[in-house]
Write a protein that holds these residues in place. Structure first.
Motif, PDB file in Angstrom:
ATOM      1  N   UNK A  39      -1.777  60.672  96.084  1.00  0.00           N
ATOM      2  CA  UNK A  39      -0.600  60.797  96.951  1.00  0.00           C
ATOM      3  C   UNK A  39      -0.356  59.474  97.674  1.00  0.00           C
ATOM      4  N   UNK A  40       0.907  59.033  97.698  1.00  0.00           N
ATOM      5  CA  UNK A  40       1.267  57.795  98.398  1.00  0.00           C
ATOM      6  C   UNK A  40       1.100  57.987  99.902  1.00  0.00           C
ATOM      7  N   UNK A  41       0.543  56.985 100.562  1.00  0.00           N
ATOM      8  CA  UNK A  41       0.345  57.099 102.011  1.00  0.00           C
ATOM      9  C   UNK A  41       1.680  57.098 102.755  1.00  0.00           C
ATOM     10  N   UNK A  42       2.654  56.324 102.242  1.00  0.00           N
ATOM     11  CA  UNK A  42       3.991  56.302 102.840  1.00  0.00           C
ATOM     12  C   UNK A  42       5.021  56.486 101.722  1.00  0.00           C
ATOM     13  N   UNK A  43       5.589  57.683 101.594  1.00  0.00           N
ATOM     14  CA  UNK A  43       6.525  57.959 100.497  1.00  0.00           C
ATOM     15  C   UNK A  43       7.947  57.442 100.742  1.00  0.00           C
ATOM     16  N   UNK A  44       8.174  56.766 101.850  1.00  0.00           N
ATOM     17  CA  UNK A  44       9.526  56.338 102.227  1.00  0.00           C
ATOM     18  C   UNK A  44      10.184  55.481 101.158  1.00  0.00           C
ATOM     19  N   UNK A  73       9.795  64.974  92.422  1.00  0.00           N
ATOM     20  CA  UNK A  73       8.542  64.653  93.108  1.00  0.00           C
ATOM     21  C   UNK A  73       8.769  64.054  94.492  1.00  0.00           C
ATOM     22  N   UNK A  74       9.978  64.178  95.029  1.00  0.00           N
ATOM     23  CA  UNK A  74      10.300  63.564  96.317  1.00  0.00           C
ATOM     24  C   UNK A  74       9.435  64.086  97.465  1.00  0.00           C
ATOM     25  N   UNK A  77       5.283  62.358  96.423  1.00  0.00           N
ATOM     26  CA  UNK A  77       5.137  61.360  95.360  1.00  0.00           C
ATOM     27  C   UNK A  77       3.713  60.784  95.319  1.00  0.00           C
ATOM     28  N   UNK A  78       3.289  60.446  94.102  1.00  0.00           N
ATOM     29  CA  UNK A  78       1.953  59.885  93.908  1.00  0.00           C
ATOM     30  C   UNK A  78       2.057  58.497  93.273  1.00  0.00           C
ATOM     31  N   UNK A  79       0.916  57.881  93.084  1.00  0.00           N
ATOM     32  CA  UNK A  79       0.884  56.562  92.454  1.00  0.00           C
ATOM     33  C   UNK A  79       1.415  56.628  91.025  1.00  0.00           C
ATOM     34  N   UNK A  80       1.139  57.698  90.306  1.00  0.00           N
ATOM     35  CA  UNK A  80       1.664  57.851  88.945  1.00  0.00           C
ATOM     36  C   UNK A  80       3.186  57.988  88.943  1.00  0.00           C
ATOM     37  N   UNK A  81       3.716  58.706  89.930  1.00  0.00           N
ATOM     38  CA  UNK A  81       5.168  58.853  90.038  1.00  0.00           C
ATOM     39  C   UNK A  81       5.808  57.491  90.334  1.00  0.00           C
ATOM     40  N   UNK A  82       5.167  56.706  91.199  1.00  0.00           N
ATOM     41  CA  UNK A  82       5.682  55.376  91.545  1.00  0.00           C
ATOM     42  C   UNK A  82       5.669  54.471  90.307  1.00  0.00           C
TER      43      UNK A  82
END
Length: 180
Positions: A39-44, A73-74, A77-82
């Motif tokens: 999971x991203x620490x900051x999904x902004x 995935x909004x 979001x995870x690193x894979x989504x990014x």
């Protein structure tokens, strides 16, 4: 209709101007799920880029399906989504001049195409419907949306997609009749 400057600005904002272009907007493997990656620490930033891409898809039907998939995935979001989102940006880097060409010498005939991705979402096994409607050679309406309920078969998923396209065609016919 092209949004070259908008794409260039988006690539600058995301520091992707020198990225190697990708030939397709979406990798087929591995399929992304809600829980793939960290999971991203900051999904902004992820959310801002997806929002920008939603606006861009108004003139780029070639990315509508991919943007729809990234939008799912909004909330988490995870690193894979990014990473998958960056692939779409790499695709845009290589297709800056793509857009919609409107031709004035085009027949006034409506036709459309629809498709469905049966149980394509590996988290809830729902399907995605998509369609594109043309007036002559000009694309005038398109959509890519996750179906609200699970289809029991590929035929049912395709039928729902055709039904969405038919409803849009009917509305466009009504609009064109009102316009004379």
């Amino acid at each position: 209709l092209s949004q070259r400057k908008y794409i260039t600005d988006l690539l600058h904002r995301t520091k992707m101007t020198e990225a190697k272009p990708a030939s397709t907007p979406l990798a087929t493997h591995p399929p992304l799920t809600l829980h793939s990656g960290t999971v991203l620490s900051d999904p902004t930033e992820y959310r801002k880029v997806v929002g920008s891409l939603q606006y861009l898809s108004l003139t780029r039907p070639d990315i509508a399906y991919t943007v729809n998939k990234r939008s799912q995935f909004l909330h988490r979001p995870t690193t894979d989504h990014w990473t998958a989102l960056k692939r779409l940006l790499r695709y845009l880097r290589g297709t800056l001049d793509h857009g919609i060409t409107l031709r004035c010498a085009s027949p006034l005939a409506l036709h459309g195409f629809s498709d469905a991705d049966w149980a394509g979402d590996k988290d809830d096994f729902t399907s995605t419907s998509a369609y594109i409607i043309y007036l002559g050679h000009n694309p005038i309406s398109w959509s890519s949306k996750k179906q609200r309920t699970m289809a029991r078969s590929s035929t049912e998923a395709e039928y729902r997609s055709v039904a969405s396209a038919a409803a849009e065609l009917r509305w466009i016919c009504s609009l064109l009749s009102e316009l004379g």
